[in-house]
Design an enzyme around this catalytic site. Structure first.
Site, PDB file in Angstrom:
ATOM      1  N   CYS A   3       0.855  -1.195   0.000  1.00 44.39           N
ATOM      2  CA  CYS A   3       0.000   0.000   0.000  1.00 44.39           C
ATOM      3  C   CYS A   3       0.888   1.241   0.000  1.00 44.39           C
ATOM      4  O   CYS A   3       1.722   1.424   0.889  1.00 44.39           O
ATOM      5  CB  CYS A   3      -0.913  -0.011   1.227  1.00 44.39           C
ATOM      6  SG  CYS A   3      -1.777   1.555   1.476  1.00 44.39           S
ATOM      7  N   CYS A   6       0.573   3.393   3.211  1.00 50.12           N
ATOM      8  CA  CYS A   6       1.215   2.729   4.355  1.00 50.12           C
ATOM      9  C   CYS A   6       2.732   2.912   4.281  1.00 50.12           C
ATOM     10  O   CYS A   6       3.391   3.144   5.297  1.00 50.12           O
ATOM     11  CB  CYS A   6       0.859   1.240   4.398  1.00 50.12           C
ATOM     12  SG  CYS A   6      -0.767   0.891   5.098  1.00 50.12           S
ATOM     13  N   ASP A  29      -0.209  16.617  -1.428  1.00 48.77           N
ATOM     14  CA  ASP A  29      -0.499  15.800  -2.603  1.00 48.77           C
ATOM     15  C   ASP A  29       0.593  16.040  -3.644  1.00 48.77           C
ATOM     16  O   ASP A  29       1.027  17.167  -3.871  1.00 48.77           O
ATOM     17  CB  ASP A  29      -1.871  16.164  -3.169  1.00 48.77           C
ATOM     18  CG  ASP A  29      -2.390  15.113  -4.133  1.00 48.77           C
ATOM     19  OD1 ASP A  29      -3.388  14.452  -3.808  1.00 48.77           O
ATOM     20  OD2 ASP A  29      -1.796  14.960  -5.235  1.00 48.77           O
ATOM     21  N   HIS A  45      -4.265   0.852   8.211  1.00 53.27           N
ATOM     22  CA  HIS A  45      -4.767   0.646   6.863  1.00 53.27           C
ATOM     23  C   HIS A  45      -6.274   0.412   6.878  1.00 53.27           C
ATOM     24  O   HIS A  45      -6.758  -0.589   7.384  1.00 53.27           O
ATOM     25  CB  HIS A  45      -4.063  -0.519   6.167  1.00 53.27           C
ATOM     26  CG  HIS A  45      -4.525  -0.664   4.750  1.00 53.27           C
ATOM     27  ND1 HIS A  45      -4.017   0.094   3.724  1.00 53.27           N
ATOM     28  CD2 HIS A  45      -5.507  -1.419   4.202  1.00 53.27           C
ATOM     29  CE1 HIS A  45      -4.638  -0.198   2.606  1.00 53.27           C
ATOM     30  NE2 HIS A  45      -5.554  -1.119   2.871  1.00 53.27           N
ATOM     31  N   ASN A  85     -12.727  10.135  -1.690  1.00 56.23           N
ATOM     32  CA  ASN A  85     -13.249   9.348  -2.794  1.00 56.23           C
ATOM     33  C   ASN A  85     -13.310   7.894  -2.353  1.00 56.23           C
ATOM     34  O   ASN A  85     -12.354   7.378  -1.763  1.00 56.23           O
ATOM     35  CB  ASN A  85     -12.345   9.487  -4.022  1.00 56.23           C
ATOM     36  CG  ASN A  85     -12.367  10.893  -4.582  1.00 56.23           C
ATOM     37  OD1 ASN A  85     -13.419  11.513  -4.694  1.00 56.23           O
ATOM     38  ND2 ASN A  85     -11.203  11.426  -4.925  1.00 56.23           N
ATOM     39  N   THR A  93      -8.113   6.271  -6.423  1.00 57.79           N
ATOM     40  CA  THR A  93      -6.936   5.654  -7.043  1.00 57.79           C
ATOM     41  C   THR A  93      -6.025   4.988  -6.014  1.00 57.79           C
ATOM     42  O   THR A  93      -5.349   4.014  -6.337  1.00 57.79           O
ATOM     43  CB  THR A  93      -6.115   6.683  -7.847  1.00 57.79           C
ATOM     44  OG1 THR A  93      -5.742   7.754  -6.983  1.00 57.79           O
ATOM     45  CG2 THR A  93      -6.924   7.221  -9.019  1.00 57.79           C
ATOM     46  N   HIS A  96      -6.163   3.426   0.290  1.00 59.11           N
ATOM     47  CA  HIS A  96      -5.938   3.661   1.726  1.00 59.11           C
ATOM     48  C   HIS A  96      -6.722   4.929   2.015  1.00 59.11           C
ATOM     49  O   HIS A  96      -6.451   5.975   1.399  1.00 59.11           O
ATOM     50  CB  HIS A  96      -4.437   3.828   2.015  1.00 59.11           C
ATOM     51  CG  HIS A  96      -4.083   4.063   3.463  1.00 59.11           C
ATOM     52  ND1 HIS A  96      -3.197   3.268   4.166  1.00 59.11           N
ATOM     53  CD2 HIS A  96      -4.482   5.027   4.331  1.00 59.11           C
ATOM     54  CE1 HIS A  96      -3.069   3.735   5.406  1.00 59.11           C
ATOM     55  NE2 HIS A  96      -3.836   4.812   5.524  1.00 59.11           N
ATOM     56  N   HIS A  98      -8.218   8.280   2.639  1.00 58.15           N
ATOM     57  CA  HIS A  98      -7.566   9.589   2.733  1.00 58.15           C
ATOM     58  C   HIS A  98      -8.571  10.688   2.489  1.00 58.15           C
ATOM     59  O   HIS A  98      -9.527  10.517   1.734  1.00 58.15           O
ATOM     60  CB  HIS A  98      -6.388   9.697   1.751  1.00 58.15           C
ATOM     61  CG  HIS A  98      -6.748   9.380   0.333  1.00 58.15           C
ATOM     62  ND1 HIS A  98      -6.884   8.099  -0.125  1.00 58.15           N
ATOM     63  CD2 HIS A  98      -6.993  10.192  -0.731  1.00 58.15           C
ATOM     64  CE1 HIS A  98      -7.194   8.118  -1.411  1.00 58.15           C
ATOM     65  NE2 HIS A  98      -7.277   9.377  -1.810  1.00 58.15           N
ATOM     66  N   HIS A 100      -8.887  14.605   1.239  1.00 56.15           N
ATOM     67  CA  HIS A 100      -8.236  15.720   0.549  1.00 56.15           C
ATOM     68  C   HIS A 100      -8.657  17.005   1.249  1.00 56.15           C
ATOM     69  O   HIS A 100      -9.860  17.291   1.342  1.00 56.15           O
ATOM     70  CB  HIS A 100      -8.695  15.802  -0.912  1.00 56.15           C
ATOM     71  CG  HIS A 100      -8.374  14.602  -1.744  1.00 56.15           C
ATOM     72  ND1 HIS A 100      -7.387  14.604  -2.706  1.00 56.15           N
ATOM     73  CD2 HIS A 100      -8.930  13.358  -1.794  1.00 56.15           C
ATOM     74  CE1 HIS A 100      -7.346  13.420  -3.309  1.00 56.15           C
ATOM     75  NE2 HIS A 100      -8.272  12.645  -2.773  1.00 56.15           N
TER      76      HIS A 100
HETATM   77  P1  5GP Z   1      -7.765   9.602  -4.888  1.00 58.78           P
HETATM   78  O1  5GP Z   1      -7.924   9.797  -6.367  1.00 58.78           O
HETATM   79  O2  5GP Z   1      -7.498   8.145  -4.542  1.00 58.78           O
HETATM   80  O3  5GP Z   1      -8.854  10.209  -4.077  1.00 58.78           O
HETATM   81  O4  5GP Z   1      -6.489  10.440  -4.495  1.00 58.78           O
HETATM   82  C1  5GP Z   1      -5.186   9.954  -4.494  1.00 58.78           C
HETATM   83  C2  5GP Z   1      -4.280  11.149  -4.426  1.00 58.78           C
HETATM   84  O5  5GP Z   1      -2.982  10.703  -4.095  1.00 58.78           O
HETATM   85  C3  5GP Z   1      -4.162  11.900  -5.755  1.00 58.78           C
HETATM   86  O6  5GP Z   1      -4.576  13.246  -5.568  1.00 58.78           O
HETATM   87  C4  5GP Z   1      -2.694  11.782  -6.104  1.00 58.78           C
HETATM   88  O7  5GP Z   1      -2.153  12.961  -6.699  1.00 58.78           O
HETATM   89  C5  5GP Z   1      -2.043  11.480  -4.773  1.00 58.78           C
HETATM   90  N1  5GP Z   1      -0.840  10.678  -4.849  1.00 58.78           N
HETATM   91  C6  5GP Z   1      -0.662   9.546  -5.598  1.00 58.78           C
HETATM   92  N2  5GP Z   1       0.580   9.047  -5.402  1.00 58.78           N
HETATM   93  C7  5GP Z   1       1.183   9.881  -4.515  1.00 58.78           C
HETATM   94  C8  5GP Z   1       2.502   9.885  -3.932  1.00 58.78           C
HETATM   95  O8  5GP Z   1       3.350   9.014  -4.171  1.00 58.78           O
HETATM   96  N3  5GP Z   1       2.775  10.899  -3.074  1.00 58.78           N
HETATM   97  C9  5GP Z   1       1.856  11.881  -2.778  1.00 58.78           C
HETATM   98  N4  5GP Z   1       2.251  12.838  -1.927  1.00 58.78           N
HETATM   99  N5  5GP Z   1       0.622  11.896  -3.307  1.00 58.78           N
HETATM  100  C10 5GP Z   1       0.289  10.912  -4.165  1.00 58.78           C
HETATM  101 ZN    ZN Z   2      -2.431   1.392   3.618  1.00 61.07          ZN
END
Ligand code: 5GP
Ligand code: ZN
Length: 112
Positions: A3, A6, A29, A45, A85, A93, A96, A98, A100
């Site tokens: 993950c 994680c 982000d 997790h 999301n 995407t 885990h 999260h 925003h």
């Molecule tokens: P989701 O689309 O799952 O709601 O948001 C995932 C977020 O994680 C995205 O906004 C993406 O830019 C961010 N993200 C993906 N990989 C990484 C990473 O390796 N480091 C950081 N800091 N953010 C990431």
């Molecule tokens: Zn995780």
């Protein structure tokens, strides 16, 4: 477990930390969509909002306790948005949980 978040929490993958306590880790982000775009995650997790339950909801409460503190530190004096999301239709995407924290400009639309 493979993950990304994680690994970020464990320090195995670098991140720009903005806040941390026993329950919560917050970092910038990597592809910010707003001038301030911070991801706030539980230090356990949980895959998504669908998996929040009585056993892990304390982590969610701790995340929301951290929100105003982080918002203040980031200078979000005129408001902000907190979103999560969950699953395919929301285009989650990273699997885990999260949140925003987004702001620093006037937000619009479904996500801003
Ligand atoms: P989701 O689309 O799952 O709601 O948001 C995932 C977020 O994680 C995205 O906004 C993406 O830019 C961010 N993200 C993906 N990989 C990484 C990473 O390796 N480091 C950081 N800091 N953010 C990431
Ligand atoms: Zn995780």
């Amino acid at each position: 477990m493979d993950c990304l978040f994680c690994k970020i929490i464990a320090g195995e993958i670098p991140s720009a930390k903005v806040y941390e306590n026993e329950y919560v880790y917050a970092f910038r982000d990597i592809a910010p969509q707003t001038p301030v775009h911070v991801l706030i995650v539980p230090k356990v997790h949980v895959c998504c909002a669908d998996d929040i339950n009585a056993e892990n909801s304390l982590y969610v409460a701790k995340i929301f306790e951290a929100v105003p503190e982080i918002a203040k530190a980031e200078g979000l004096t005129n408001g902000y948005r907190v979103i999560t999301n969950c699953g395919e239709d929301a285009c989650q995407t990273v699997k885990h949980l999260h949140f925003h924290l987004m702001g620093g400009r006037k937000l619009q639309g479904e996500m801003g």
